[in-house]
Design an enzyme around this catalytic site. Structure first.
Site, short mmCIF file in Angstrom:
data_model
loop_
_atom_site.label_atom_id
_atom_site.label_comp_id
_atom_site.label_asym_id
_atom_site.label_seq_id
_atom_site.Cartn_x
_atom_site.Cartn_y
_atom_site.Cartn_z
N ASP A 71 -6.19 1.17 12.51
CA ASP A 71 -7.40 0.41 12.21
C ASP A 71 -8.28 0.25 13.44
OD1 ASP A 71 -5.34 -0.45 10.04
OD2 ASP A 71 -7.36 -0.85 9.28
N GLN A 109 0.83 -1.22 0.00
CA GLN A 109 0.00 0.00 0.00
C GLN A 109 0.86 1.26 0.00
OE1 GLN A 109 -0.46 -2.66 1.98
NE2 GLN A 109 -2.58 -2.92 2.57
O1 MRU Z 1 -5.25 -3.61 4.94
P1 MRU Z 1 -5.55 -2.16 4.70
O2 MRU Z 1 -4.90 -1.61 3.48
O3 MRU Z 1 -7.03 -1.88 4.76
O4 MRU Z 1 -4.88 -1.44 5.95
C1 MRU Z 1 -4.94 -0.07 6.05
C2 MRU Z 1 -4.18 0.46 7.20
O5 MRU Z 1 -3.59 -0.26 7.96
C3 MRU Z 1 -4.26 1.94 7.42
O6 MRU Z 1 -3.07 2.41 8.00
C4 MRU Z 1 -5.42 2.25 8.38
O7 MRU Z 1 -6.59 1.67 7.92
C5 MRU Z 1 -5.62 3.69 8.55
S1 MRU Z 1 -6.33 4.39 7.09
C6 MRU Z 1 -6.78 5.95 7.34
#
Ligand code: MRU
Length: 329
Positions: free
Chosen positions: A225, A184
């Site tokens: 999260d 990401q």
């Molecule tokens: O697995 P993902 O891509 O959904 O994980 C996203 C993250 O860990 C982000 O850092 C978190 O959701 C914060 S987004 C504002």
């Protein structure tokens, strides 16, 4: 219908996908076409909006049953980001509390999803303003994963802090760690920052210690999260970054809206999503590990609050003393 950008295709292609029903929405969340805690929440809310909008039920009670069923499906998509459950609970509460018949109920559900999308942008901007107080002119901010406009409805949480500091006229640069296995950081954070003309340098996750030891990082800002009573749950690798930041005396900040706070649990009680081994054995479509190798693939990790210098919310900045009170709740 709900239209999303398929984030699995970024940065090579910008593909818009139409979601027409609960099953489309659930798959988009599971397959990470939409991802990032706040965006998952708002997309699920729109998923319920789709049910309400297209329902053929004539009676209010029947629509409520349809919504309950859809909510169950959506709850099972991804377990770690609390925003998903927060959003579904909020829409369902709204639905149950709305008086009138089927039409009123359907309208209320769609309106609530829309309100949540608008609020998300507002909340990110507020968080950004608070967070920008912690950023100085000339800072290089290291971030992990993508907590930007792509992880939210717009603006971003951690990257919202960077955006707000830039809007205040501060000169800020970003270092993005690639974020194996789903990349990401490399794919999404670099894409959105470059698109918006914000200076960004990409490193692999294994380079974090080196760049910190060389004095190339002034602050760390990440998203979350779920902030539980004793820890921050965020993308796998966040804990490594936090430990290294402490070792090098670099402030470690978490930007998270109050919808990401979960004072009802400790880290032991929260579920860390375990994803498919193929994400680790392969880089994109290419296999890099021997067939049959054992794999662990936790998608998130747990950073104890002792490593966190502040949590930036839309209501203000929570420093360790306040976080400790949150922990005692
Ligand atoms: O697995 P993902 O891509 O959904 O994980 C996203 C993250 O860990 C982000 O850092 C978190 O959701 C914060 S987004 C504002």
């Amino acid at each position: 219908m709900v239209v999303i950008i398929d984030q699995t295709k970024l940065p090579n292609e910008v593909v818009w996908v139409e979601l027409k029903n609960t099953s489309d929405v659930a798959s988009a969340i599971k397959e990470m076409k939409v991802r990032g805690a706040p965006l998952i929440g708002v997309t699920a809310a729109y998923g319920l909006g789709l049910v309400a909008f297209h329902s053929k039920s004539e009676k209010r009670e029947d629509l409520l049953k349809e919504l309950e069923k859809a909510a169950e499906v959506l709850r099972k998509t991804r377990p770690t980001a609390v925003n998903l459950f927060w959003a579904i609970d909020r829409v369902m509460k709204r639905a149950r509390e709305t008086s009138g018949g089927k039409e009123e109920l359907a309208e209320a559900v769609v309106a609530e999803a829309r309100r949540m999308a608008d609020e998300d942008v507002e909340v990110n901007r507020k968080m950004g303003k608070f967070g920008a107080q912690l950023i100085e002119d000339g800072d290089t901010v290291l971030t992990h994963c993508n907590a930007g406009s792509l992880a939210t409805v717009d603006y971003g949480t951690a990257l919202g802090v960077v955006r707000a500091a830039l809007e205040e006229g501060k000169n800020v640069k970003v270092i993005a760690s690639e974020t194996r296995p789903k990349l990401q950081g490399a794919r999404l954070t670099c894409y959105e920052l470059m698109r918006d003309g914000i200076p960004v340098t990409l490193i692999t996750d294994t380079m974090v210690g080196y760049v910190m030891s060389k004095g190339l990082v002034d602050k760390v800002v990440v998203g979350a999260d779920r902030v539980v009573r004793d820890a921050v749950l965020n993308k796998i690798g966040t804990y490594n970054v936090a430990v290294l930041a402490m070792e090098h005396g670099i402030p470690f900040y978490v930007a998270a809206p109050t919808s990401t706070m979960d004072s009802s649990r400790t880290s032991e009680e929260a579920v860390i999503e375990e994803r498919s081994p193929i994400e680790v054995t392969n880089v994109r479509s290419e296999r890099i590990a021997p067939e049959g190798v054992k794999v662990l693939n936790p998608a998130f990790d747990i950073t104890p609050l002792e490593y966190v210098d502040a949590v930036i919310t839309e209501k203000g900045i929570l420093y360790p003393e306040v976080l400790l009170k949150f922990a005692e709740k």
